[in-house]
Design an enzyme around this catalytic site. Sequence first.
Site, PDB file in Angstrom:
ATOM      1  N   ASP A   1      13.763 -46.386 -11.824  1.00  0.00           N
ATOM      2  CA  ASP A   1      14.641 -45.041 -13.327  1.00  0.00           C
ATOM      3  C   ASP A   1      15.576 -45.580 -13.692  1.00  0.00           C
ATOM      4  O   ASP A   1      15.673 -46.450 -14.641  1.00  0.00           O
ATOM      5  CB  ASP A   1      14.508 -44.056 -12.509  1.00  0.00           C
TER       6      ASP A   1
ATOM      7  N   ASP B   1      18.660 -47.362  -9.537  1.00  0.00           N
ATOM      8  CA  ASP B   1      18.374 -47.447  -8.186  1.00  0.00           C
ATOM      9  C   ASP B   1      16.867 -47.532  -8.154  1.00  0.00           C
ATOM     10  O   ASP B   1      16.630 -48.592  -8.507  1.00  0.00           O
ATOM     11  CB  ASP B   1      18.725 -45.720  -7.745  1.00  0.00           C
TER      12      ASP B   1
ATOM     13  N   TYR C   1      17.646 -34.664 -13.662  1.00  0.00           N
ATOM     14  CA  TYR C   1      16.761 -35.440 -15.038  1.00  0.00           C
ATOM     15  C   TYR C   1      16.739 -33.340 -15.012  1.00  0.00           C
ATOM     16  O   TYR C   1      15.288 -33.677 -15.006  1.00  0.00           O
ATOM     17  CB  TYR C   1      15.443 -36.036 -15.235  1.00  0.00           C
TER      18      TYR C   1
ATOM     19  N   GLU D   1      25.858 -48.154 -15.785  1.00  0.00           N
ATOM     20  CA  GLU D   1      23.776 -47.328 -15.778  1.00  0.00           C
ATOM     21  C   GLU D   1      23.425 -48.142 -17.008  1.00  0.00           C
ATOM     22  O   GLU D   1      23.014 -47.328 -17.839  1.00  0.00           O
ATOM     23  CB  GLU D   1      23.656 -46.956 -14.890  1.00  0.00           C
TER      24      GLU D   1
END
Length: 618
Positions: free
Chosen positions: A164, A167, A322, A569
């Site tokens: 995703d 990670d 999410y 990120e």
Amino acid sequence: MSMFGRDPWGGPLEIHAADSATDDERSRNLQDFDRAAMSRSLDETQQSWLLGPTEQKKKKYVDLGCIIVSRKLFKWIVGSIIAAALLAGFITMIVKLAPRHKHHNPPPDNYTLALRKALMFFNAQKSGKLPKHNNVSWRGNSCLQDGKSDDSTMFKNLVGGYYDAGDAIKFNFPQSFALTMLSWSVIEYSAKYEAAGELTHVKDIIKWGTDYLLKTFNSSADTIDRIAAQVGKGDTSGGPEPNDHYCWVRPEDIDYARPVTECHGCSDLAAEMAAALASASIVFKDNKAYSQKLVHGARTLFKFSRDQRGRYSVGNEAENFYNSTGYWDEFIWGAAWLYYATGNSSYLQLATTPGIAKHAGAFWGGPDYGVLSWDNKLTGAQVLLSRMRLFLSPGYPYEEILRTFHNQTSIIMCSYLPIFTSFNRTKGGLIQLNHGRPQPLQYVVNAAFLATLFSDYLAAADTPGWYCGPNFYSTDVLRKFAETQIDYILGKNPRKMSYVVGFGNHYPKRVHHRGASIPKNKVKYNCKGGWKWRDSSKVNPNTIVGAMVAGPDKHDGFHDVRSNYNYTEPTLAGNAGLVAALVALSGDRDVGIDKNTLFSAVPPMFPTPPPPPAPWKP
């Protein structure tokens, strides 16, 4: 006896029967005749008798067989032809002997350059056994035991797909949304992808994802009762078991068990996955077998989403990462894509059901109204269905709700303009679609894509603009909004920083990403052993080209710190929106959308007349 005849020289000629003259006398007589001949001019006939053929006078005309032309004109024509031939030969000789310069296409614009890089991010996020030409040197095969390492799940082959973000977790919900956005952009702008040389690349990216999604449910069945929603664990509490958030290791070095999260009532996830497969089936329509496989999977997923109601993130850790706020928007979104993929009007009827639109929030505002994201697809669905009204005009019974969607889309486009105050902007000009909360860029790129796309819809419909209240705005205004936002992301901001890694000279060097931050040096670091790389202030040893980081704060500030994911990120969903916006803005502006491909499965529409009024009663 004598005979008299005509003297050819003009006098009488006497011929004596008895020629008694001597040779000398005859000679003298001939000389007398010659002198007599010289005393007068001879005509042409006489000259010919005496001297034979002579030079004739030049004729004034030339007989060419079919026509007779003047001799002067004939000479002029022949001379002109010869001169032209000589000139042509001279020019040809110059052209052949002159040094040749290869014709170069104009250099690609910034959007095209950034597009090529943004797509590379997906190569860096691939999980499983990588293809030979993945073109990311510091990545390798990883997580080849996904599914097998969890005895509790029936899904034993979950190898593949995409990680995703920074990670190694695979979340189906944002991954499916990313694939839908990529497919949408390919359907609309395949010519621009082709011009950029990236059409095959983006289709490979989509297929890598859809191949994985087909593994996360029983794609051969017509009815299912579960989906694998997530692979990996994101607990950061520091428990006894290592997981994908607590540990900081390269994906290639993961040796701990990765649990599989299943869902049995997940309407939002299933409908989003259905949208991803349905949209991809249009991208791969030329591969009939694969396209049909995707359509069948989409139908199965959507049926499951309608039969087993519920939000996928309730009661599991996805709620922390999410969280889905509802599934009504996914019902409209998924049904719209299934209608375009199949032409089955039952999906269109569902997508245009006023009750579902009401539950999705189509008729009221709110602070996040008009913001397309991995959580809320209503805005995207409204744009997608407005397209049908603009180009197909289906009429009754769909016209009323489609007109509402179209009007709402127009209002949303108005809200993006600086003259309106629905959303604040930073001093540097970045629209605050998430109202100053962290990680703003993922929402900005989606809005830039929708604005450009809607302006291209209007242009393709020969409509120069749209109304915001009483004021008319040109489609150029929408495109300008999109350009200013993407330009901000590419470096036209107060910090002069590009938020796309590898684009420009000044970009984030400490991206929050495990694989990029740990050197590929044949050293295997354990769960905590990689923390030194997470906490290091040094730049990443590996450049994750094309990654769009989370972005600046509401004051245009940015901290290039690896440990602060709110700044550094990148995510799949964010980069998918970036790719869509970049391709829409790239290349020749005259190359608009592909009007027809999205409707390739839609049958011809003949609007049904409304029912007759009820009989009049006195």
